[in-house]
Design a protein around this motif. Structure first.
Motif, mmCIF file in Angstrom:
data_model
loop_
_atom_site.group_PDB
_atom_site.id
_atom_site.type_symbol
_atom_site.label_atom_id
_atom_site.label_comp_id
_atom_site.label_asym_id
_atom_site.label_seq_id
_atom_site.Cartn_x
_atom_site.Cartn_y
_atom_site.Cartn_z
ATOM 1 N N GLU A 50 0.828 -1.209 0.000
ATOM 2 C CA GLU A 50 0.000 0.000 0.000
ATOM 3 C C GLU A 50 0.862 1.257 0.000
ATOM 4 O OE1 GLU A 50 -4.255 -0.667 2.158
ATOM 5 O OE2 GLU A 50 -2.512 -0.867 3.459
ATOM 6 N N SER A 51 2.016 1.190 0.644
ATOM 7 C CA SER A 51 2.908 2.351 0.717
ATOM 8 C C SER A 51 3.937 2.386 -0.408
ATOM 9 C CB SER A 51 3.663 2.347 2.056
ATOM 10 O OG SER A 51 2.780 2.505 3.129
ATOM 11 N N LEU A 52 4.309 1.239 -0.930
ATOM 12 C CA LEU A 52 5.477 1.168 -1.812
ATOM 13 C C LEU A 52 5.157 0.909 -3.283
ATOM 14 C CD1 LEU A 52 7.687 -1.051 0.528
ATOM 15 C CD2 LEU A 52 7.865 1.424 0.208
ATOM 16 N N ALA A 53 4.020 0.302 -3.578
ATOM 17 C CA ALA A 53 3.737 -0.119 -4.955
ATOM 18 C C ALA A 53 3.524 1.073 -5.886
ATOM 19 C CB ALA A 53 2.513 -1.032 -4.981
ATOM 20 N N SER A 54 4.025 0.945 -7.104
ATOM 21 C CA SER A 54 3.766 1.937 -8.141
ATOM 22 C C SER A 54 2.326 1.773 -8.630
ATOM 23 C CB SER A 54 4.723 1.728 -9.310
ATOM 24 O OG SER A 54 4.432 0.493 -9.974
ATOM 25 N N PRO A 55 1.776 2.743 -9.386
ATOM 26 C CA PRO A 55 0.410 2.581 -9.907
ATOM 27 C C PRO A 55 0.229 1.287 -10.702
ATOM 28 C CG PRO A 55 1.104 4.861 -10.141
ATOM 29 C CD PRO A 55 2.307 4.096 -9.650
ATOM 30 N N ALA A 56 1.205 0.934 -11.528
ATOM 31 C CA ALA A 56 1.097 -0.311 -12.308
ATOM 32 C C ALA A 56 1.160 -1.536 -11.404
ATOM 33 C CB ALA A 56 2.211 -0.366 -13.354
ATOM 34 N N GLN A 57 2.019 -1.492 -10.380
ATOM 35 C CA GLN A 57 2.115 -2.612 -9.443
ATOM 36 C C GLN A 57 0.845 -2.746 -8.610
ATOM 37 O OE1 GLN A 57 5.674 -1.406 -7.402
ATOM 38 N NE2 GLN A 57 7.038 -2.526 -8.787
ATOM 39 N N ARG A 58 0.220 -1.630 -8.295
ATOM 40 C CA ARG A 58 -1.050 -1.687 -7.558
ATOM 41 C C ARG A 58 -2.098 -2.436 -8.370
ATOM 42 N NH1 ARG A 58 -1.982 1.565 -3.196
ATOM 43 N NH2 ARG A 58 -4.209 1.500 -3.627
ATOM 44 N N GLU A 59 -2.191 -2.126 -9.639
ATOM 45 C CA GLU A 59 -3.197 -2.757 -10.492
ATOM 46 C C GLU A 59 -2.928 -4.234 -10.702
ATOM 47 O OE1 GLU A 59 -6.044 -1.574 -11.753
ATOM 48 O OE2 GLU A 59 -5.687 0.280 -10.631
ATOM 49 N N ARG A 60 -1.676 -4.590 -10.901
ATOM 50 C CA ARG A 60 -1.350 -5.979 -11.250
ATOM 51 C C ARG A 60 -1.236 -6.877 -10.030
ATOM 52 N NH1 ARG A 60 3.690 -8.052 -15.101
ATOM 53 N NH2 ARG A 60 3.264 -10.291 -14.869
ATOM 54 N N TYR A 61 -0.757 -6.323 -8.900
ATOM 55 C CA TYR A 61 -0.469 -7.166 -7.741
ATOM 56 C C TYR A 61 -1.293 -6.804 -6.501
ATOM 57 C CZ TYR A 61 3.582 -8.655 -10.472
ATOM 58 O OH TYR A 61 4.386 -9.161 -11.462
ATOM 59 N N LEU A 62 -1.255 -5.531 -6.100
ATOM 60 C CA LEU A 62 -1.858 -5.167 -4.825
ATOM 61 C C LEU A 62 -3.370 -5.330 -4.822
ATOM 62 C CD1 LEU A 62 -1.831 -4.070 -1.962
ATOM 63 C CD2 LEU A 62 -1.718 -1.758 -2.914
ATOM 64 N N LEU A 63 -4.067 -4.761 -5.790
ATOM 65 C CA LEU A 63 -5.528 -4.807 -5.761
ATOM 66 C C LEU A 63 -6.056 -6.242 -5.863
ATOM 67 C CD1 LEU A 63 -6.463 -1.615 -7.818
ATOM 68 C CD2 LEU A 63 -6.280 -1.918 -5.341
ATOM 69 N N PRO A 64 -5.519 -7.093 -6.769
ATOM 70 C CA PRO A 64 -5.973 -8.498 -6.765
ATOM 71 C C PRO A 64 -5.660 -9.210 -5.452
ATOM 72 C CG PRO A 64 -4.860 -7.982 -8.827
ATOM 73 C CD PRO A 64 -4.620 -6.824 -7.903
ATOM 74 N N LEU A 65 -4.550 -8.846 -4.804
ATOM 75 C CA LEU A 65 -4.207 -9.436 -3.510
ATOM 76 C C LEU A 65 -5.229 -9.024 -2.459
ATOM 77 C CD1 LEU A 65 -2.111 -11.054 -1.838
ATOM 78 C CD2 LEU A 65 -0.892 -8.895 -1.470
ATOM 79 N N MET A 66 -5.622 -7.762 -2.461
ATOM 80 C CA MET A 66 -6.594 -7.262 -1.494
ATOM 81 C C MET A 66 -7.973 -7.882 -1.708
ATOM 82 S SD MET A 66 -5.411 -3.254 -1.477
ATOM 83 C CE MET A 66 -6.531 -2.703 -0.214
#
Length: 392
Positions: A109-125
């Motif tokens: 949530e603090s470190l991911a780039s916008p592209a990393q948020r879309e590909r990794y963080l949001l599906p993880l959440m």
């Protein structure tokens, strides 16, 4: 760091905890089959069923966003929520707040780039993908000393090439991607790696003493592993700071969950002591047993207060490095002692697998090692106190 502050009223929060307590008692604990405690596939199947039931009752990941089915609880509110969830081996899995997912979310949530948020963080959440955190290595690689990191990442014209050997990587047997910690020219750095990338090979699932572990503890070889430039998380060379950020939330969540598990063990032991006789009287009437019960309640009360204090500091945006270390050491040792007393009170039944007390003991023991061994934390606490003149 963005800190979630719940707008839930006191009555609504109390109703949420009551709902969760009933869910754990009536749906989750009854699905604990001690005979299949080491069957990861069966645990995953049960967890999927329970996640659907939890969602239907309005229960979800405590720190998750509401739009993803989460509850957006503050850290302070998480204390009671995670304690209730933690009373069952399966509770954190059912509510999508089991490690390593929750601390990985917290860090990304603090470190991911916008592209990393879309590909990794949001599906993880959303629970659509699973993660693992690949740092620990066989000797002479990194364990409690981050300076011993041996896995390397060298820059290429189109990205990075990673080589290394990891083991005891929690959750890796079911992960879709890994956060890999590797040494670059600038120091320790983090990389996002899909597990199906050529060069990422799981050697084995290392058996451990813990029951109901759905993600395993994998040994992994990284050989000529090519990742793109945008696989780097945050800043190159800032991996140690990133790891500290991740561990702060991880330690606190462990404390909350394990207080619940230890409390359950003592509850089972107290019920047993009130019906089992020895020397012509109930075990509960023996002063030695009463002393164990009293000490357990004192230890859990202190553990709750320390955990709550650190959670309040985290909600206030304060640095919790010193306080979270103290809480982690105390809680890890307190919950294990409580479970050990529960085993002792239950006698031969306590060491059997007819009741879950011995499994609770096995689950709690590794916490004195996970997220930093107690000895390492004690050394760090002392150094900070002595170097900065901190009052006790």
């Amino acid at each position: 760091m963005k800190h979630l502050a719940s707008t839930r009223s006191g009555d609504a929060y109390a109703a949420l905890i009551d709902n969760l307590r009933d869910f754990i008692d009536t749906e989750v604990i009854p699905r604990e089959n001690l005979e299949t405690a080491q069957d990861g596939d069966e645990t995953r199947r049960i967890a999927r069923d329970l996640q659907a039931l939890a969602q239907a009752r309005g229960l979800g990941a405590p720190r998750g966003r509401r739009e993803d089915g989460g509850l957006a609880l503050s850290w302070t509110e998480c204390c009671a929520y995670l304690e209730q969830a933690g009373r069952s081996f399966l509770g954190p899995l059912a509510l999508r707040c089991a490690p390593p997912t929750q601390p990985d979310v917290f860090a990304l949530e603090s470190l991911a780039s916008p592209a990393q948020r879309e590909r990794y963080l949001l599906p993880l959440m959303r629970g659509e993908r699973a993660s693992c955190f690949a740092m620990t290595e066989p000797a002479p690689g990194v364990g409690s000393d981050p300076r011993m990191l041996a896995t390397s990442a060298r820059r290429t014209p189109d990205g990075w090439v990673i080589d290394g050997h990891k083991w005891f990587i929690s959750g890796a047997m079911r992960a879709d991607f890994a956060i890999v910690v590797a040494r670059t020219e600038s120091g320790s750095s983090w990389f996002l790696v899909d597990v199906d990338t050529p060069g990422f090979r799981i050697v084995r699932d290392i058996p451990t003493m813990e029951p109901f572990d759905m993600g395993g503890h994998a040994e992994i070889l990284l050989q000529d592993l090519h990742v793109p430039a945008d696989a780097l998380i945050g800043e190159e060379g800032k991996g140690l700071a990133h790891s500290q950020l991740r561990l702060e939330g991880a330690r606190l969540f462990h404390c909350m969950r394990y207080i619940g598990l230890a409390s359950r063990a003592m509850g089972i032991a107290q019920e047993y002591a009130c019906r089992r006789e020895s020397q012509g009287v109930k075990l509960a009437d023996h002063q030695m047993v009463q002393a164990m019960v009293a000490d357990a309640h004192i230890q859990l009360y202190a553990a709750r207060q320390m955990t709550l204090d650190v959670a309040r500091r985290l909600d206030a945006g304060e640095s919790i490095r010193h306080h979270s270390s103290m809480a982690k050491v105390f809680v890890a040792e307190a919950v294990y002692q409580v479970a050990d007393s529960a085993v002792q009170m239950c006698g031969a039944l306590g060491v059997s697998e007819d009741i879950p007390v011995s499994m609770i003991l096995r689950m709690l023991r590794p916490f004195r090692i996970y997220d930093g061994a107690s000895e390492v934390h004690r050394a760090a606490i002392a150094r900070r106190a002595l170097n900065h003149g901190l009052a006790a």
